[in-house]
Design an enzyme around this catalytic site. Structure first.
Site, PDB file in Angstrom:
ATOM      1  N   HIS A 155     -16.688  22.929  -2.027  1.00 38.37           N
ATOM      2  CA  HIS A 155     -16.822  22.357  -3.360  1.00 38.37           C
ATOM      3  C   HIS A 155     -18.262  21.952  -3.619  1.00 38.37           C
ATOM      4  O   HIS A 155     -18.651  20.809  -3.357  1.00 38.37           O
ATOM      5  CB  HIS A 155     -15.910  21.135  -3.490  1.00 38.37           C
ATOM      6  CG  HIS A 155     -14.455  21.445  -3.298  1.00 38.37           C
ATOM      7  ND1 HIS A 155     -13.902  21.650  -2.063  1.00 38.37           N
ATOM      8  CD2 HIS A 155     -13.446  21.594  -4.190  1.00 38.37           C
ATOM      9  CE1 HIS A 155     -12.610  21.903  -2.198  1.00 38.37           C
ATOM     10  NE2 HIS A 155     -12.302  21.883  -3.464  1.00 38.37           N
TER      11      HIS A 155
ATOM     12  N   HIS B 206     -13.483  15.902  -1.828  1.00 43.82           N
ATOM     13  CA  HIS B 206     -13.789  17.337  -1.776  1.00 43.82           C
ATOM     14  C   HIS B 206     -15.297  17.572  -1.838  1.00 43.82           C
ATOM     15  O   HIS B 206     -15.772  18.598  -1.379  1.00 43.82           O
ATOM     16  CB  HIS B 206     -13.073  18.082  -2.901  1.00 43.82           C
ATOM     17  CG  HIS B 206     -13.296  17.470  -4.248  1.00 43.82           C
ATOM     18  ND1 HIS B 206     -12.503  16.452  -4.743  1.00 43.82           N
ATOM     19  CD2 HIS B 206     -14.222  17.700  -5.208  1.00 43.82           C
ATOM     20  CE1 HIS B 206     -12.948  16.111  -5.947  1.00 43.82           C
ATOM     21  NE2 HIS B 206     -13.984  16.842  -6.246  1.00 43.82           N
TER      22      HIS B 206
ATOM     23  N   PRO C  64      -7.239  13.185  -0.688  1.00 40.50           N
ATOM     24  CA  PRO C  64      -6.080  12.911  -1.540  1.00 40.50           C
ATOM     25  C   PRO C  64      -6.538  12.010  -2.691  1.00 40.50           C
ATOM     26  O   PRO C  64      -6.915  10.847  -2.469  1.00 40.50           O
ATOM     27  CB  PRO C  64      -5.108  12.216  -0.585  1.00 40.50           C
ATOM     28  CG  PRO C  64      -5.505  12.714   0.782  1.00 40.50           C
ATOM     29  CD  PRO C  64      -7.010  12.796   0.706  1.00 40.50           C
TER      30      PRO C  64
ATOM     31  N   ASP D 249     -13.058  12.629 -12.052  1.00 40.66           N
ATOM     32  CA  ASP D 249     -11.994  12.501 -13.041  1.00 40.66           C
ATOM     33  C   ASP D 249     -10.619  12.511 -12.388  1.00 40.66           C
ATOM     34  O   ASP D 249      -9.701  11.841 -12.861  1.00 40.66           O
ATOM     35  CB  ASP D 249     -12.101  13.633 -14.064  1.00 40.66           C
ATOM     36  CG  ASP D 249     -13.231  13.394 -15.044  1.00 40.66           C
ATOM     37  OD1 ASP D 249     -13.150  12.423 -15.812  1.00 40.66           O
ATOM     38  OD2 ASP D 249     -14.204  14.152 -15.031  1.00 40.66           O
TER      39      ASP D 249
ATOM     40  N   HIS E 245     -16.699  24.028  -9.381  1.00 35.87           N
ATOM     41  CA  HIS E 245     -16.023  22.881  -8.754  1.00 35.87           C
ATOM     42  C   HIS E 245     -15.649  23.161  -7.308  1.00 35.87           C
ATOM     43  O   HIS E 245     -15.984  22.382  -6.415  1.00 35.87           O
ATOM     44  CB  HIS E 245     -14.759  22.509  -9.544  1.00 35.87           C
ATOM     45  CG  HIS E 245     -13.862  21.568  -8.802  1.00 35.87           C
ATOM     46  ND1 HIS E 245     -13.965  20.199  -8.908  1.00 35.87           N
ATOM     47  CD2 HIS E 245     -12.856  21.790  -7.913  1.00 35.87           C
ATOM     48  CE1 HIS E 245     -13.069  19.633  -8.123  1.00 35.87           C
ATOM     49  NE2 HIS E 245     -12.379  20.562  -7.519  1.00 35.87           N
TER      50      HIS E 245
ATOM     51  N   ARG F 260      15.230  -8.571   7.934  1.00 37.42           N
ATOM     52  CA  ARG F 260      14.114  -8.987   7.063  1.00 37.42           C
ATOM     53  C   ARG F 260      13.841 -10.486   7.238  1.00 37.42           C
ATOM     54  O   ARG F 260      12.703 -10.933   7.211  1.00 37.42           O
ATOM     55  CB  ARG F 260      14.390  -8.647   5.604  1.00 37.42           C
ATOM     56  CG  ARG F 260      15.618  -9.307   5.028  1.00 37.42           C
ATOM     57  CD  ARG F 260      15.786  -9.021   3.531  1.00 37.42           C
ATOM     58  NE  ARG F 260      17.067  -9.531   3.049  1.00 37.42           N
ATOM     59  CZ  ARG F 260      17.268 -10.013   1.833  1.00 37.42           C
ATOM     60  NH1 ARG F 260      16.287 -10.077   0.962  1.00 37.42           N
ATOM     61  NH2 ARG F 260      18.459 -10.451   1.477  1.00 37.42           N
TER      62      ARG F 260
ATOM     63  N   SER G  82      12.344 -10.939  -1.342  1.00 37.81           N
ATOM     64  CA  SER G  82      13.242  -9.925  -0.785  1.00 37.81           C
ATOM     65  C   SER G  82      12.718  -9.336   0.514  1.00 37.81           C
ATOM     66  O   SER G  82      13.485  -9.017   1.414  1.00 37.81           O
ATOM     67  CB  SER G  82      13.443  -8.786  -1.791  1.00 37.81           C
ATOM     68  OG  SER G  82      14.055  -9.255  -2.970  1.00 37.81           O
TER      69      SER G  82
ATOM     70  N   GLU H  22       3.047  -0.255  -5.303  1.00 38.56           N
ATOM     71  CA  GLU H  22       3.268   0.095  -3.900  1.00 38.56           C
ATOM     72  C   GLU H  22       2.135   0.958  -3.343  1.00 38.56           C
ATOM     73  O   GLU H  22       1.648   0.733  -2.229  1.00 38.56           O
ATOM     74  CB  GLU H  22       4.605   0.829  -3.739  1.00 38.56           C
ATOM     75  CG  GLU H  22       5.827   0.011  -4.133  1.00 38.56           C
ATOM     76  CD  GLU H  22       6.103   0.023  -5.630  1.00 38.56           C
ATOM     77  OE1 GLU H  22       5.418   0.761  -6.367  1.00 38.56           O
ATOM     78  OE2 GLU H  22       6.999  -0.718  -6.073  1.00 38.56           O
TER      79      GLU H  22
ATOM     80  N   HIS I  61      15.552  -3.561   3.150  1.00 34.30           N
ATOM     81  CA  HIS I  61      16.653  -2.907   2.429  1.00 34.30           C
ATOM     82  C   HIS I  61      16.732  -1.456   2.891  1.00 34.30           C
ATOM     83  O   HIS I  61      16.554  -0.522   2.136  1.00 34.30           O
ATOM     84  CB  HIS I  61      16.454  -3.032   0.905  1.00 34.30           C
ATOM     85  CG  HIS I  61      16.475  -4.455   0.415  1.00 34.30           C
ATOM     86  ND1 HIS I  61      15.612  -5.424   0.874  1.00 34.30           N
ATOM     87  CD2 HIS I  61      17.279  -5.071  -0.483  1.00 34.30           C
ATOM     88  CE1 HIS I  61      15.875  -6.575   0.281  1.00 34.30           C
ATOM     89  NE2 HIS I  61      16.889  -6.399  -0.540  1.00 34.30           N
TER      90      HIS I  61
ATOM     91  N   ASP J 136      22.975  -2.193  -5.146  1.00 42.25           N
ATOM     92  CA  ASP J 136      21.906  -1.582  -5.952  1.00 42.25           C
ATOM     93  C   ASP J 136      22.052  -0.067  -6.026  1.00 42.25           C
ATOM     94  O   ASP J 136      21.441   0.584  -6.875  1.00 42.25           O
ATOM     95  CB  ASP J 136      20.516  -1.976  -5.435  1.00 42.25           C
ATOM     96  CG  ASP J 136      20.017  -3.267  -6.082  1.00 42.25           C
ATOM     97  OD1 ASP J 136      20.591  -3.676  -7.110  1.00 42.25           O
ATOM     98  OD2 ASP J 136      19.067  -3.861  -5.556  1.00 42.25           O
TER      99      ASP J 136
ATOM    100  N   HIS K 287      18.339   3.054  -4.775  1.00 44.96           N
ATOM    101  CA  HIS K 287      17.643   2.094  -3.922  1.00 44.96           C
ATOM    102  C   HIS K 287      18.004   2.221  -2.439  1.00 44.96           C
ATOM    103  O   HIS K 287      17.423   1.529  -1.617  1.00 44.96           O
ATOM    104  CB  HIS K 287      17.935   0.666  -4.399  1.00 44.96           C
ATOM    105  CG  HIS K 287      17.151   0.295  -5.630  1.00 44.96           C
ATOM    106  ND1 HIS K 287      17.225   1.028  -6.789  1.00 44.96           N
ATOM    107  CD2 HIS K 287      16.265  -0.711  -5.873  1.00 44.96           C
ATOM    108  CE1 HIS K 287      16.433   0.486  -7.707  1.00 44.96           C
ATOM    109  NE2 HIS K 287      15.840  -0.563  -7.182  1.00 44.96           N
TER     110      HIS K 287
END
Lengths: 665, 665
Positions: A30, A70, A120, A157, A261, A353, A380, A407, A457, A465, A469
């Site tokens: 690139h 890149h 990434p 971008d 590119h 948990r 939770s 997340e 969970h 749920d 979930h």
């Protein structure tokens, strides 16, 4: 001090030449971004960035993140030109070849000066947010004398269009990370063509809406670049500097187009660019005087570093600072010792948990490096402890991050914090939402960043749920990621043991898959004198219960299904069928054991049965084709946990007949 | 026609009462959002939304998407109150219990009127974008008489904070989807507390920066709500209506707090709310006059539907329209017949991504429902064909979407388009970036949305881009998702066969894992009379080559490793060791075959060897513990493909010795 104008041009052209030559030699790569951002990079590294090629790990160095990974030839060129030990010119000649530290995308594990692995899209910038958070945190504790540096991110971008960008800049704006400066390569070109093909966004307005300062510059005019950098450094908010550039600048016939590119220029165009750039030198040759200009830059960083080292030596906090930056690998188990011994005396029936929260109590109390958080599921995920007060714009010294409903941004920030050094982050969300941050978990593993994901969970056991979930494939699919330890503990003691192990592997990230529902304890009195040496989870799988009658069956299970295996074993034994129960909290650790240990735990002469409330594929590795895999190969359903366990067959009553059929009883 | 003011209050309170009673009965759930948005919902369904409970699949109905799916009692209440066949009041009494269509989160496969499955935050809104795209596309082809409806989305702060929101609204703004209206439940509360704990964003400014129209309303004042809706409908841009609400409104002691977001109110507070709301009725009882007000609403939609049906009957496009909305399952293979027969005569050595483009030629030419696209990798994914002209704001009739660098947004939009009906989307990105959209792929599977993911650059065979871009665990981990068919074809003919199969399963989404590098053809002359009935990939795995010498080994492989298996078999046969080669393009289809077929293909009396350039866990299902799994259990590296294949052991020279050792030769 400003670079001499003509020197600046030549120095930037050295980046352009190395880039086009290396890409041409590899015949893949690139060139567009490094050639377009060469002037910005030259001003940044030449006049602003605090770095010391002789001491790449200097803690108070500025962090430079090439989010548009890149464009890797940009960072390789900069590291070589400024005098880092690597890459050598031979390494650059071998760009993208096996064994060269100059990989297709920059990898932190290959080469000093590459602060994190990028490629990434969007994650480099988000890791930069984490680095800036770590910097502010350490600044709060150790003061500006010891910690006061900038994080500079170059992003394209693509990095800005990815969803994670919204999460990352929202967090950075909220936390007022003024030492974070993002240089946007505003070249108006993506792979498919002009940006306008797919986006009409007013990017500066969006950044401003997220609490950022925005300024603009002509990315080919050093005066304009300097003015923007100065403005960005002066503003207390995180800054976006929109650098208007021409992609592939220097390639007379291809610059400004998507064609430059991600493809070599071609021999003819490389030759034409040499003319255009007035760069008559052979490939991979940088004239001595231009190289000297680059190498001279190291003096600035070396001086700043020396002054910093002098302040550190004189500081009352020197030992504390060294400890803060040191490994916590040996400290986790001792911190848990008395807690686990207490559990042994009175094993609680709690969700894992909750057990995680209990273990985090002494861990966060003892290990000041731990910085917790959750993506808006604090109550939770049970991730907050008394020792971890909130990390906020008003209180960077805090150790608990309210990441918001972000997340992916959280996971990437955790990677950035860890790679910055001085802190060890853990963060929580529902296990199902590991899907939302999966590539950042993968980058933890690839980057050898020993962060801890607290993923609660963890099965249909979450109940009502429902299937959106309920993780079914997540535990097994996370096991497939190389260099990631996936733990699924069975009770409070195992949870504490797994926490100890997770913190003992600083080069391997960990996932703790934890239950919402309460778990029957399977461990207890035998752990009254618990030490790190007696950590039974350390081998990944262990015999929790030995057969009483002649052994015909070995039941292996994880997490909440270990007690189901215990019930099943009891039912079998009642019929005179001997059954071991193997708890297997971590397949990766078990895989590392000796053949003798493995065949002792999973003997060839017994029927091997796996029990896990998730997909069965993968378990044949342990059961063989003549074993039984008890699992769930469909999506779950919405109902109370105990109803679902029975409905989907996770009970001794449902399992025993299958075993009897198999062993011909 | 506006609802009578006092009727409106009572109608909204019916939603509130059903919500708090159902959550209380289940003892788990989310009362806050339905109670807070009850007034907005009542005005929307009462005065604006075009729906017909007697004909839930009416193609020109408005689409209502509850992106904040945790507030599921809102949609269940609305469907019951307006007279849909389901849910009954008993279904609502059984909220979140096994077998009730009223699952914890709304699922499109359970109940009419739920347009898509929501709960994973942000995706409902992003699916709404896809629905609005499909609507504009069909409008372009069939005119406003037949297609002209709105997509209404209700979203909470979580949906807006997730990264996918940025991708979704960027796409919607760019495409000027004026028929899309998002009602933001602006209640200032998330699970962890006030929104201000984690975000300082100016959301309206961000939406405006993305090309949206934004207006505000008091979400408890019908007059204000109507004014905002009218403004939103009049504006040509997609609209965000910020509905200022009080979460859990009606709960006198808990409203406005995070405590009411995701937990039952408790018996005392439910009683207090009954007083506050002036709702003296028993749980699950809606007085007849209030129910009558709700049921009366159906007349509006029924009338609109009848008028639409009349227009359809009178339309010259009636048959075309029906065909457009019909299944393409039976049409894919015939469309490919002559193309594949042509390949058989002259099998090309091409990358499977190129072979996919070649197959898409006749498919997109014949099947006008197909809408392609790529997340800014058009030239790399080979997803564009001559028949698929660009879908743009100026040309909604086009069939190729430049999604931009928005993998997650693309996948969710594809789901929305498919669920809207009338179009069948396929979309491309690199296989590694399935990580970025993994949960949307999962939602394709859960929702039974037969979209096709074209995921190229499927292994270390992509070469120099290195480990950040090389899928190692992705193929196997996608196989773990229930109801998803993962195809990895070996050459051009297999690629075409897999495309046919992917389009033959409208209730099962498909992944095509395709190579960057050229593949040696393994099929040819025997396919000269190819028909759907001779599609050898249809059984998931088949014997590509039978052993010549006495069979001792069965080599199974996928994709680019099939030719490695052929080389290996040849080397074994040269030593007198008979070896079958099994091509296994789709494990899921193979799993559905008879035991007899499976044992014929993978006989018990041969050494079974899997060859796939990815993680080995999962392959033991086919090789057993006494077989061999040739794979890659670490991250890849940056180098040319052929170098990597040799380096990581994917060559006959590296594999044969392992087989010989195993069979004791």
């Amino acid at each position: 001090m400003s670079l001499n104008a003509s020197a600046q041009v030549q120095m930037a052209n050295a980046i352009r030449a190395l880039t086009m030559d290396a890409v041409q030699a590899a015949n893949i790569g690139h060139p567009g971004m490094p050639m377009g951002m060469a002037d910005v990079a030259t001003v940044l590294w030449g006049e602003y960035l605090n770095f010391d090629p002789a001491d790449p790990h200097w803690p108070d160095r500025d962090r430079f993140v090439l989010s548009a990974g890149h464009g890797s030839m940009l960072i390789y060129s900069l590291l070589h030109l400024t005098g880092y030990a690597e890459p050598t010119m031979d390494d650059i000649r071998n760009f993208r070849q096996l064994g060269s530290p100059c990989a297709g995308h920059p990898e932190n594990t290959h080469i000093d000066g590459v602060e994190c692995t990028t490629g990434p899209l969007g994650q480099g910038l988000a890791m930069g947010v984490g680095m800036a958070m770590a910097e502010r945190h350490l600044n709060a504790h150790y003061g500006t004398d010891l910690v006061n540096h900038h994080t500079w991110v170059m992003a394209g971008d693509g990095c800005l269009m990815e969803g994670i960008n919204h999460e990352a800049i929202g967090l950075a704006g909220h936390l007022k990370l003024g030492n974070l400066i993002v240089l946007w390569d505003d070249n108006n070109v993506t792979i498919d063509g002009a940006v306008g093909l797919s986006s009409s966004e007013d990017i500066p307005a969006r950044y401003r809406a997220s609490g950022w300062h925005v300024c603009l510059c002509d990315g080919h005019d050093p005066v304009s670049i300097r003015a923007a950098f100065d403005e960005a450094m002066a503003d207390p908010r995180p800054s976006l500097v929109a650098c208007r550039t021409i992609i592939g600048k220097g390639s007379p016939n291809k610059q400004g187009t998507s064609g430059v590119h991600g493809a070599p220029l071609g021999a003819d165009e490389v030759a034409a660019a040499r003319v255009e750039l007035n760069w008559p030198h052979d490939p991979f040759v940088v004239p001595a005087e231009i190289l000297a200009d680059w190498r001279a830059l190291a003096a600035r960083g070396a001086g700043t570093n020396a002054a910093w080292k002098a302040r550190l030596s004189a500081s009352a906090k020197q030992a504390d600072f060294a400890a803060q930056l040191g490994s916590i690998a040996d400290k986790a188990a001792p911190a848990l010792e008395s807690y686990i011994r207490g559990l042994a005396a009175n094993p609680p029936k709690v969700a894992s948990r909750k057990a995680s929260e209990m273990a985090l109590g002494p861990l966060t109390e003892t290990l000041t490096q731990l910085i917790g958080g959750s993506a808006d599921l604090t109550g939770s995920n049970n991730t907050k402890t008394p020792a971890t007060t909130p990390f906020t714009a008003d209180s960077y010294g805090g150790r608990y991050v309210y990441y918001g409903i972000r997340e992916f941004g959280m996971a990437a920030a955790m990677n950035g914090m860890f790679l910055h050094g001085g802190v060890v982050p853990y963060g929580g969300t529902f296990l199902i939402f590991s899907d939302y941050c999966r590539n950042a978990i993968r980058l933890s593993a690839l980057q050898k960043a020993g962060v801890v994901y607290v993923l609660t969970h963890d099965s249909i056991g979450l109940g009502e749920d429902g299937p959106t979930h309920q993780p079914v494939e997540q535990v097994m699919s996370l096991r497939l990621i190389p260099n990631l330890n996936v733990y699924r503990p069975a009770d409070a003691i195992e949870t504490a043991e797994c926490w100890a192990l997770a913190l003992q592997t600083p080069q391997t990230p960990s996932v703790l898959a934890l239950s919402r529902q309460n778990l029957v304890p399977v461990r207890g009195a035998e752990d009254a004198q618990w030490t790190s040496a007696t950590n039974r989870c350390a081998k990944g799988a262990y015999r929790l219960k030995s057969a009483t009658a002649a052994r015909k069956v070995v039941l292996m299970a994880t997490g909440s299904e270990v007690s189901v295996a215990m019930d099943t074993a009891a039912a079998l034994e009642a019929q005179g069928i001997g059954a071991d129960v193997v708890s297997m909290p971590c397949q990766e650790l078990f895989a590392a054991q000796s053949a003798a240990y493995k065949s002792d735990i999973l003997p060839a002469d017994a029927l091997k049965v796996s029990i896990e409330a998730g997909v069965t594929q993968g378990w044949e590795r342990y059961t063989g084709l003549d074993g039984l895999t008890i699992g769930l190969d469909t999506f779950g359903a919405s109902a109370p946990a105990e109803v679902l366990f029975e409905h989907f067959g996770f009970s001794a009553a449902k399992i025993v007949p299958q075993i009897l059929a198999k062993i011909g009883n």
